[in-house]
Scaffold this active site. Structure first.
Site, PDB file in Angstrom:
ATOM      1  N   HIS A   1       3.478  -3.748  -5.448  1.00  0.00           N
ATOM      2  CA  HIS A   1       2.797  -4.719  -6.303  1.00  0.00           C
ATOM      3  C   HIS A   1       3.701  -5.245  -7.417  1.00  0.00           C
ATOM      4  CE1 HIS A   1      -1.428  -3.109  -5.023  1.00  0.00           C
ATOM      5  NE2 HIS A   1      -0.871  -3.869  -4.113  1.00  0.00           N
TER       6      HIS A   1
ATOM      7  N   THR B   1      -5.073   7.125  -5.396  1.00  0.00           N
ATOM      8  CA  THR B   1      -5.473   5.745  -5.101  1.00  0.00           C
ATOM      9  C   THR B   1      -6.962   5.695  -4.778  1.00  0.00           C
ATOM     10  OG1 THR B   1      -5.260   5.610  -2.705  1.00  0.00           O
ATOM     11  CG2 THR B   1      -3.228   5.522  -3.975  1.00  0.00           C
ATOM     12  N   SER B   2      -7.539   4.549  -5.054  1.00  0.00           N
ATOM     13  CA  SER B   2      -8.977   4.395  -4.848  1.00  0.00           C
ATOM     14  C   SER B   2      -9.328   4.281  -3.367  1.00  0.00           C
ATOM     15  CB  SER B   2      -9.476   3.137  -5.559  1.00  0.00           C
ATOM     16  OG  SER B   2      -8.940   1.991  -4.912  1.00  0.00           O
TER      17      SER B   2
END
Ligand SMILES: [Zn+2]
Length: 234
Positions: A109, A176-177
């Protein structure tokens, strides 16, 4: 699990949150009255460049207030000692993996400490503030933007990540989600290709059922324990 050679680790906000890195979202997910999803977009950069640059300038400054934690340090240790192939794919835009000493890191990202020129596409290391900051060193235009993948933009190096996932013997997801694609799909890709899959997270995630094993707890505790276990087995 004695035949593990290639490891892909995915890290998310959970590992950096333990270092105290704020997400800049208030109780209602707002920053200065706006939804973060509305600030971090190419459209917002065009419509209100100062606002977007200010958001990232503040986040860049916040890096100086935090330190890597035991989770980052354990991964850096693994990176330095693992003889096989290894890649730490991170969704985080901070530099805590690098400051802990990890080198095999891919920022899917983007990074706060990198700038991208909207005019010529040049990118390079960046420190300080972008508001009132320098022009592009390559083309001279006043067009630097954070080298961050905004909502609606394609994450970096997806082909490299996906190619490695098909060869991975072990895929580990940390903090992480499991809700944001394409990263949320990594576990399925790795598993279909035959990898063992392990999730380390503070709470069960949206994708927990895709993993062979899920361990619940803080990354600063679970990651060092997992690394120790991995080395003992190898
Ligand atoms: Zn340029």
């Amino acid at each position: 699990m004695a035949d593990i050679q290639t490891i892909v680790v995915l890290t998310g906000a959970g590992i950096s949150a333990e270092s105290g890195l704020a997400t800049f979202r208030g109780p209602e997910g707002l920053w200065e009255g706006r939804r973060v999803e509305e600030i971090c977009t190419p459209e917002a950069l065009f419509a209100d460049r100062e606002l977007v640059l200010d958001f990232y300038d503040q986040r860049r400054r916040a890096l100086a207030t935090v330190e890597p934690n035991a989770g980052h340090r354990a991964l850096a240790w693994l990176d330095q000692h693992w003889p096989g192939e290894l890649l730490i794919v991170t969704q985080n835009v901070d530099d805590l993996h690098e400051r802990a000493g990890a080198q095999r890191v891919l920022h899917m990202h983007g990074e706060l400490l990198s700038a991208l020129c909207s005019a010529c596409g040049a990118r390079g290391g960046f420190a300080g503030d972008m508001i009132g900051g320098p022009r592009c060193a390559v083309c001279g235009q006043d067009a630097l933007r954070p080298d961050i993948v905004f909502f609606g933009e394609m994450p970096y190096e997806m082909e490299r990540i996906e190619a490695l996932l098909t060869r991975a013997d072990l895929f580990v997801s940390i903090g992480t989600s499991g809700a944001v694609y394409p990263a949320a799909g990594f576990v399925q890709g790795a598993r279909q290709a035959g990898a063992d899959t392990l999730e380390l997270n503070l709470e069960p995630s949206a994708g927990s059922h895709h993993f062979h094993e899920t361990r619940i707890g803080p990354a600063s505790v679970l990651v060092p324990a997992w690394v120790e276990e991995l080395i003992a087995e190898g």
